[in-house]
Design a protein around this motif. Structure first.
Motif, mmCIF file in Angstrom:
data_model
loop_
_atom_site.group_PDB
_atom_site.id
_atom_site.type_symbol
_atom_site.label_atom_id
_atom_site.label_comp_id
_atom_site.label_asym_id
_atom_site.label_seq_id
_atom_site.Cartn_x
_atom_site.Cartn_y
_atom_site.Cartn_z
ATOM 1 N N ARG A 1 -25.801 -34.973 -35.032
ATOM 2 C CA ARG A 1 -24.567 -34.158 -34.874
ATOM 3 C C ARG A 1 -24.553 -33.170 -33.721
ATOM 4 O O ARG A 1 -25.575 -32.160 -34.055
ATOM 5 C CB ARG A 1 -24.030 -33.602 -35.975
ATOM 6 C CG ARG A 1 -22.760 -32.799 -36.123
ATOM 7 C CD ARG A 1 -22.226 -32.188 -37.566
ATOM 8 N NE ARG A 1 -23.069 -31.368 -38.225
ATOM 9 C CZ ARG A 1 -23.445 -30.001 -37.913
ATOM 10 N NH1 ARG A 1 -22.451 -29.621 -37.069
ATOM 11 N NH2 ARG A 1 -24.257 -29.377 -38.321
ATOM 12 N N LYS B 1 -19.585 -34.221 -32.052
ATOM 13 C CA LYS B 1 -19.872 -35.565 -31.832
ATOM 14 C C LYS B 1 -21.096 -35.812 -32.327
ATOM 15 O O LYS B 1 -22.168 -35.012 -32.302
ATOM 16 C CB LYS B 1 -19.536 -36.188 -30.577
ATOM 17 C CG LYS B 1 -18.229 -35.841 -29.789
ATOM 18 C CD LYS B 1 -18.246 -36.416 -28.593
ATOM 19 C CE LYS B 1 -16.678 -35.935 -27.899
ATOM 20 N NZ LYS B 1 -16.663 -36.405 -26.341
ATOM 21 N N THR C 1 -20.159 -29.881 -29.841
ATOM 22 C CA THR C 1 -18.982 -30.886 -29.549
ATOM 23 C C THR C 1 -18.417 -31.493 -30.941
ATOM 24 O O THR C 1 -17.352 -32.210 -30.950
ATOM 25 C CB THR C 1 -19.436 -31.966 -28.602
ATOM 26 O OG1 THR C 1 -20.399 -32.772 -29.234
ATOM 27 C CG2 THR C 1 -20.009 -31.400 -27.476
#
Length: 267
Positions: A114, A120, A118
């Motif tokens: 992770r 993401k 971001t």
């Protein structure tokens, strides 16, 4: 590629439970003086072995590390004695600091991490000091294609159990039989476990004797790899008994260098 205002964040994993060895990794890494980089150090918790002396120990250490970090909700720490959750960290790359075909390398490479900036989940470059050292050693060789008398590289490592393990991995996992036959001079062991490298009074003699054996039987050895994270700082011992033209590869430095190139190149 990290932005100019974003430090490159590299996780350094010591997969054994010896926190002193984790601490010792800091000096050779920081001596590289890569700018705009943050290193986070991780030590595998018990029941990981205090010293990884064979393939069984490597499997145990991988299981202990993954079990802890899959369950842990702790945040990353720069304290070498801590063991935070690597899967909750903002990372650009991971180095496994065990000179072996360690199972953590492919397992961590298959995971996503992770990114806290971001949100993401991303894959990041992962390598071990073993894989990186062989890559760097081959790149340093002075030889022409098909030159049977060209330079070769060899490995000086710790306990005798590692000799056949490393030879097998170099030949069949990293280089292939044909390439290995051309460039690989083999492995010599000094007969000490990693945890004994800074405790036994005869360490310098044992390491130097292994270097001499490698040079005598290995043909035109142009590069010698230090085959243990605990051998950091022993380059001078090699240089004192090896021919002047021999280059010495420290696995920890090689690993960081490979990862820096991958991250800064945006791969």
């Amino acid at each position: 590629m990290p932005s100019p205002d974003h430090a490159i964040k590299i996780a350094i994993i010591n997969p054994n439970s010896n926190t002193s060895m984790t601490t010792a990794l800091g000096a050779p890494i920081e001596s590289l003086n890569y700018n705009n980089t943050e290193y986070t150090y991780y030590t595998a918790p018990s029941p990981s072995p205090y010293s990884i002396n064979n393939s069984t120990d490597a499997l145990r250490s991988a299981a202990a590390f993954l079990a802890h970090h899959d369950d842990s909700s702790q945040q990353g720490s720069k304290d070498p004695s801590s063991s935070p959750s690597i899967f909750a960290s903002d990372l650009d790359a991971i180095l496994v600091a065990c000179f072996s075909p360690h199972p953590l390398v492919p397992r961590l490479a298959a995971r996503r991490y992770r990114n806290t900036k971001t949100g993401k989940a991303l894959c990041v470059p992962v390598t071990g000091i073993f894989e990186a050292s062989v890559q760097v050693a081959v790149g340093l060789l002075h030889r022409l294609p098909g030159d049977e008398a060209g330079e070769r590289f060899g490995i000086v490592t710790t306990g005798d159990a590692w000799g056949p393990i490393l030879r097998e991995a170099v030949v069949h996992e990293l280089l292939g039989p044909d390439k290995a036959r051309q460039v690989f001079a083999g492995v010599e062991c000094c007969g000490l476990d990693a945890s004994e490298l800074h405790a036994d009074g005869g360490v310098e003699r044992r390491v130097k004797d292994a270097v001499k054996r490698l040079i005598e039987r290995g043909g035109n050895v142009g590069v010698i790899v230090l085959g243990c994270a605990g051998m950091a700082g022993m380059e001078q011992w090699v240089r004192e008994v090896a021919p002047e033209n021999v280059r010495v590869v420290d696995g920890v430095k090689a690993g960081v260098g490979v990862l820096q190139g991958l991250v800064r190149g945006g791969f």
